[in-house]
Design a protein around this motif. Structure first.
Motif, short mmCIF file in Angstrom:
data_model
loop_
_atom_site.label_atom_id
_atom_site.label_comp_id
_atom_site.label_asym_id
_atom_site.label_seq_id
_atom_site.Cartn_x
_atom_site.Cartn_y
_atom_site.Cartn_z
N ARG A 25 0.82 -1.21 0.00
CA ARG A 25 0.00 0.00 0.00
C ARG A 25 0.86 1.27 0.00
O ARG A 25 0.48 2.28 -0.58
CB ARG A 25 -0.95 -0.01 1.20
CG ARG A 25 -1.97 -1.12 1.14
CD ARG A 25 -3.15 -0.86 2.05
NE ARG A 25 -3.95 -2.06 2.19
CZ ARG A 25 -4.85 -2.48 1.30
NH1 ARG A 25 -5.05 -1.80 0.19
NH2 ARG A 25 -5.54 -3.58 1.51
N ARG A 26 1.99 1.20 0.69
CA ARG A 26 2.89 2.37 0.70
C ARG A 26 3.42 2.63 -0.71
O ARG A 26 3.55 3.78 -1.13
CB ARG A 26 4.04 2.13 1.68
CG ARG A 26 3.60 2.06 3.13
CD ARG A 26 4.78 1.86 4.05
NE ARG A 26 5.61 3.05 4.14
CZ ARG A 26 6.81 3.08 4.71
NH1 ARG A 26 7.32 1.96 5.24
NH2 ARG A 26 7.49 4.19 4.77
N LYS A 27 3.72 1.57 -1.43
CA LYS A 27 4.21 1.70 -2.81
C LYS A 27 3.14 2.35 -3.69
O LYS A 27 3.44 3.27 -4.46
CB LYS A 27 4.59 0.33 -3.37
CG LYS A 27 5.03 0.36 -4.84
CD LYS A 27 5.40 -1.03 -5.32
CE LYS A 27 5.68 -1.01 -6.82
NZ LYS A 27 6.85 -0.17 -7.16
N ILE A 28 1.89 1.87 -3.56
CA ILE A 28 0.80 2.43 -4.36
C ILE A 28 0.65 3.93 -4.10
O ILE A 28 0.58 4.74 -5.03
CB ILE A 28 -0.54 1.71 -4.05
CG1 ILE A 28 -0.46 0.23 -4.39
CG2 ILE A 28 -1.68 2.37 -4.82
CD1 ILE A 28 -1.67 -0.56 -3.91
N LEU A 29 0.60 4.27 -2.82
CA LEU A 29 0.36 5.66 -2.43
C LEU A 29 1.50 6.57 -2.85
O LEU A 29 1.29 7.63 -3.46
CB LEU A 29 0.13 5.73 -0.92
CG LEU A 29 -0.23 7.10 -0.34
CD1 LEU A 29 -1.50 7.63 -0.99
CD2 LEU A 29 -0.40 7.02 1.17
N LEU A 30 2.73 6.16 -2.54
CA LEU A 30 3.89 7.01 -2.84
C LEU A 30 4.18 7.09 -4.34
O LEU A 30 4.60 8.14 -4.83
CB LEU A 30 5.12 6.51 -2.08
CG LEU A 30 5.02 6.68 -0.55
CD1 LEU A 30 6.18 5.99 0.15
CD2 LEU A 30 4.96 8.16 -0.16
N ASN A 31 3.94 6.00 -5.06
CA ASN A 31 4.10 6.03 -6.52
C ASN A 31 3.09 6.99 -7.14
O ASN A 31 3.40 7.72 -8.09
CB ASN A 31 3.92 4.64 -7.13
CG ASN A 31 5.12 3.73 -6.90
OD1 ASN A 31 5.10 2.56 -7.26
ND2 ASN A 31 6.17 4.24 -6.27
N GLU A 35 6.71 9.47 -6.07
CA GLU A 35 7.94 8.98 -5.44
C GLU A 35 8.22 7.55 -5.87
O GLU A 35 7.32 6.71 -5.94
CB GLU A 35 7.79 9.03 -3.91
CG GLU A 35 9.05 8.60 -3.17
CD GLU A 35 8.93 8.75 -1.67
OE1 GLU A 35 9.63 8.02 -0.93
OE2 GLU A 35 8.12 9.59 -1.23
N ASP A 36 9.49 7.26 -6.18
CA ASP A 36 9.89 5.91 -6.59
C ASP A 36 10.16 5.08 -5.34
O ASP A 36 11.28 5.02 -4.83
CB ASP A 36 11.14 5.97 -7.48
CG ASP A 36 11.54 4.59 -7.99
OD1 ASP A 36 10.70 3.68 -7.96
OD2 ASP A 36 12.71 4.42 -8.41
N PHE A 37 9.13 4.44 -4.85
CA PHE A 37 9.23 3.65 -3.61
C PHE A 37 9.14 2.17 -3.93
O PHE A 37 8.29 1.75 -4.71
CB PHE A 37 8.09 4.04 -2.64
CG PHE A 37 8.14 3.33 -1.32
CD1 PHE A 37 8.94 3.79 -0.29
CD2 PHE A 37 7.39 2.17 -1.11
CE1 PHE A 37 8.98 3.14 0.94
CE2 PHE A 37 7.43 1.51 0.11
CZ PHE A 37 8.23 1.99 1.14
N ARG A 38 10.02 1.36 -3.33
CA ARG A 38 10.03 -0.08 -3.57
C ARG A 38 9.46 -0.82 -2.35
O ARG A 38 9.71 -0.45 -1.21
CB ARG A 38 11.44 -0.56 -3.87
CG ARG A 38 12.00 0.10 -5.14
CD ARG A 38 13.29 -0.54 -5.57
NE ARG A 38 13.78 0.07 -6.80
CZ ARG A 38 14.87 -0.34 -7.46
NH1 ARG A 38 15.57 -1.36 -6.96
NH2 ARG A 38 15.23 0.24 -8.57
#
Length: 221
Positions: A25-31, A35-38
């Motif tokens: 969920r953090r990846k979905i939100l930050l993307n 933001e390039d979050f893995r």
């Protein structure tokens, strides 16, 4: 009208975020915020990562075509269908439709579409439909009935349907690579969640120790 449609599609994305069963969920939100979050940096802090499942991307475009063609065929017969009715019909289930006229029209579509997606869960078909709504291949039509004081939401064709038919839009969803793992998770979800938290704590401790070692190394003359 344009602003209203944009607000509706923003709502679809929020619903997709809330109902996403696998992706971090953090990846979905930050993307979404640029933001390039893995996912590995989440350290199992979100509910999906805590499941500990191996996930991958699966192409559901062909299944989406079946849904789109059913919606089109139903509309040609001047028949509106809800998401639940689409799911039930494609999975070979009873439609639950009380309208005899609509049942008769559905009978004409039985040979081509009834049970075509019986191997897929209702959840998966709903996720495909949601993706089609986000890409504007399909759209929702809201009908209000004053007497019953209810609102029914029907699925209709969207303005990007021709692009989809030409193969310019693919429907890709995240999915669990090992379905046996997912079945075990659903049966014993609490224990898996606890294990996920333990693994996350261990990883945090490792990172902390590694950071302290780096500081000691830098401090050595």
């Amino acid at each position: 009208m344009g602003r209203k449609n944009e607000n509706l599609h923003a709502l679809y994305k929020i619903l997709e975020f809330c109902e996403e069963p696998y992706l971090c969920r953090r990846k979905i939100l930050l993307n979404y915020l640029g933001e390039d979050f893995r996912s590995k940096h989440c350290l199992m802090n979100c509910d999906n990562c805590r499941k500990g499942l191996r996930i991958g991307e699966v192409d559901y475009t062909e299944q989406a075509r079946v849904i789109v063609y059913l919606v089109e065929s139903a509309l040609k017969k001047k028949m509106d269908l809800t998401t639940i009715q689409l799911c039930n019909f494609l999975r070979g289930k009873k439609s639950g439709i009380q309208n005899n006229s609509k049942n008769s029209k559905l009978g004409d579509l039985r040979t081509s579409f009834f049970g075509r997606l019986e191997d897929y869960s209702e959840e998966t078909i709903k996720r495909i439909i949601m993706k089609l709504l986000i890409f504007k291949v399909l759209k929702e039509k809201f009908n209000s009935f004053r007497v019953e004081q209810t609102i029914l939401v029907y699925v209709n064709v969207g303005r990007m349907i021709e692009n989809f038919k030409r193969g310019q839009i693919r429907i890709i969803l995240t999915d669990c690579i090992n379905k046996d793992e997912e079945s075990i998770l659903k049966k014993d979800g609490k224990d898996v969640a606890k294990d996920g938290k333990k693994r996350a704590k261990k990883q945090l401790m490792k990172d902390k120790v590694a950071g302290e070692e780096e500081i000691d190394t830098d401090a050595t003359p």
